[in-house]
Design a protein around this motif. Structure first.
Motif, PDB file in Angstrom:
ATOM      1  N   ASP A   1       0.861  -1.184   0.000  1.00 31.88           N
ATOM      2  CA  ASP A   1       0.000   0.000   0.000  1.00 31.88           C
ATOM      3  C   ASP A   1       0.900   1.237   0.000  1.00 31.88           C
ATOM      4  O   ASP A   1       1.447   1.631   1.036  1.00 31.88           O
ATOM      5  N   LEU A   2       1.049   1.846  -1.164  1.00 32.01           N
ATOM      6  CA  LEU A   2       1.984   2.970  -1.295  1.00 32.01           C
ATOM      7  C   LEU A   2       1.554   4.199  -0.505  1.00 32.01           C
ATOM      8  O   LEU A   2       2.407   4.970  -0.059  1.00 32.01           O
TER       9      LEU A   2
ATOM     10  N   TRP B   1       3.735   6.685   6.392  1.00 27.79           N
ATOM     11  CA  TRP B   1       4.759   6.294   7.361  1.00 27.79           C
ATOM     12  C   TRP B   1       6.006   7.145   7.159  1.00 27.79           C
ATOM     13  O   TRP B   1       6.589   7.661   8.114  1.00 27.79           O
ATOM     14  N   GLY B   2       6.416   7.300   5.903  1.00 28.19           N
ATOM     15  CA  GLY B   2       7.599   8.096   5.602  1.00 28.19           C
ATOM     16  C   GLY B   2       7.443   9.549   6.024  1.00 28.19           C
ATOM     17  O   GLY B   2       8.369  10.145   6.582  1.00 28.19           O
ATOM     18  N   LYS B   3       6.275  10.112   5.779  1.00 26.05           N
ATOM     19  CA  LYS B   3       6.019  11.504   6.148  1.00 26.05           C
ATOM     20  C   LYS B   3       6.194  11.703   7.649  1.00 26.05           C
ATOM     21  O   LYS B   3       6.731  12.717   8.091  1.00 26.05           O
ATOM     22  N   LYS B   4       5.757  10.717   8.433  1.00 27.75           N
ATOM     23  CA  LYS B   4       5.901  10.775   9.890  1.00 27.75           C
ATOM     24  C   LYS B   4       7.371  10.906  10.298  1.00 27.75           C
ATOM     25  O   LYS B   4       7.688  11.462  11.342  1.00 27.75           O
ATOM     26  N   HIS B   5       8.267  10.416   9.431  1.00 24.53           N
ATOM     27  CA  HIS B   5       9.711  10.447   9.722  1.00 24.53           C
ATOM     28  C   HIS B   5      10.464  11.467   8.866  1.00 24.53           C
ATOM     29  O   HIS B   5      11.690  11.418   8.783  1.00 24.53           O
ATOM     30  N   GLY B   6       9.721  12.362   8.220  1.00 20.39           N
ATOM     31  CA  GLY B   6      10.361  13.404   7.420  1.00 20.39           C
ATOM     32  C   GLY B   6      10.838  12.941   6.054  1.00 20.39           C
ATOM     33  O   GLY B   6      11.674  13.597   5.434  1.00 20.39           O
ATOM     34  N   LEU B   7      10.302  11.819   5.578  1.00 21.08           N
ATOM     35  CA  LEU B   7      10.685  11.306   4.262  1.00 21.08           C
ATOM     36  C   LEU B   7       9.647  11.739   3.230  1.00 21.08           C
ATOM     37  O   LEU B   7       8.444  11.716   3.500  1.00 21.08           O
ATOM     38  N   LYS B   8      10.101  12.116   2.066  1.00 21.62           N
ATOM     39  CA  LYS B   8       9.202  12.570   1.009  1.00 21.62           C
ATOM     40  C   LYS B   8       8.697  11.386   0.190  1.00 21.62           C
ATOM     41  O   LYS B   8       9.436  10.438  -0.083  1.00 21.62           O
ATOM     42  N   LYS B   9       7.446  11.486  -0.221  1.00 25.53           N
ATOM     43  CA  LYS B   9       6.813  10.453  -1.051  1.00 25.53           C
ATOM     44  C   LYS B   9       7.652  10.186  -2.316  1.00 25.53           C
ATOM     45  O   LYS B   9       7.747   9.053  -2.778  1.00 25.53           O
TER      46      LYS B   9
ATOM     47  N   TYR C   1       7.510  -4.491  -4.835  1.00 27.85           N
ATOM     48  CA  TYR C   1       8.263  -4.339  -3.594  1.00 27.85           C
ATOM     49  C   TYR C   1       8.889  -2.950  -3.493  1.00 27.85           C
ATOM     50  O   TYR C   1      10.086  -2.786  -3.254  1.00 27.85           O
ATOM     51  N   SER C   2       8.042  -1.948  -3.650  1.00 30.12           N
ATOM     52  CA  SER C   2       8.478  -0.555  -3.535  1.00 30.12           C
ATOM     53  C   SER C   2       8.864  -0.281  -2.083  1.00 30.12           C
ATOM     54  O   SER C   2       8.286  -0.857  -1.158  1.00 30.12           O
ATOM     55  N   HIS C   3       9.828   0.633  -1.910  1.00 31.73           N
ATOM     56  CA  HIS C   3      10.358   0.843  -0.565  1.00 31.73           C
ATOM     57  C   HIS C   3      11.113   2.162  -0.447  1.00 31.73           C
ATOM     58  O   HIS C   3      11.505   2.754  -1.450  1.00 31.73           O
ATOM     59  N   PHE C   4      11.283   2.585   0.798  1.00 36.57           N
ATOM     60  CA  PHE C   4      12.220   3.647   1.130  1.00 36.57           C
ATOM     61  C   PHE C   4      13.548   2.979   1.458  1.00 36.57           C
ATOM     62  O   PHE C   4      13.575   1.883   2.023  1.00 36.57           O
ATOM     63  N   ASP C   5      14.652   3.650   1.142  1.00 33.33           N
ATOM     64  CA  ASP C   5      15.972   3.221   1.584  1.00 33.33           C
ATOM     65  C   ASP C   5      16.405   4.138   2.717  1.00 33.33           C
ATOM     66  O   ASP C   5      16.447   5.360   2.550  1.00 33.33           O
ATOM     67  N   LEU C   6      16.705   3.551   3.865  1.00 32.09           N
ATOM     68  CA  LEU C   6      17.200   4.317   5.012  1.00 32.09           C
ATOM     69  C   LEU C   6      18.701   4.086   5.129  1.00 32.09           C
ATOM     70  O   LEU C   6      19.156   2.947   5.164  1.00 32.09           O
ATOM     71  N   ILE C   7      19.444   5.190   5.206  1.00 35.69           N
ATOM     72  CA  ILE C   7      20.901   5.117   5.211  1.00 35.69           C
ATOM     73  C   ILE C   7      21.452   6.100   6.248  1.00 35.69           C
ATOM     74  O   ILE C   7      20.895   7.170   6.456  1.00 35.69           O
TER      75      ILE C   7
END
Length: 105
Positions: free
Chosen positions: A47-48, A54-62, A72-78
């Motif tokens: 569910d994109l 979820w990403g927005k809650k952590h300051g990540l942009k869509k 298997y779309s995803h954010f990469d956290l580094i």
């Protein structure tokens, strides 16, 4: 280049994504563009919108979602952001301070 990951970990990550859950997968990863970073955590969800929220809650942009045709779309956290988010999510087991810590398990 990815390494230090077990097949069952990938299967479990994909199973969770297929079930509509947020799924976390951390593995060793080397890329000259990110000196000093040796792991990446992939946070995926089928569910994109759920993933974007979820990403927005952590300051990540869509726009930072790595869209994959296989579902298997995803954010990469580094780096420091990776560690900060994993701590906030209570996923301490995904934080590896050094190479030998994970490889010995």
């Amino acid at each position: 280049m990815a390494f230090g990951i077990k097949r069952w970990e990938i299967i479990d990550w994909k199973r969770k994504i297929d079930g509509g859950e947020l799924a976390f997968l951390t593995h060793y990863w080397l890329d000259d563009r990110f000196p000093g970073c040796n792991t990446v955590t992939k946070v995926g969800c089928l569910d994109l919108e759920k993933l974007a929220d979820w990403g927005k809650k952590h300051g990540l942009k869509k726009e930072w979602i790595h869209h994959r045709k296989d579902g298997y779309s995803h954010f990469d956290l580094i780096g420091e952001r990776q560690k900060e988010i994993l701590q906030k999510e209570g996923l301490i087991e995904h934080i590896w301070e050094n190479k030998t810590e994970r490889l010995e398990k």
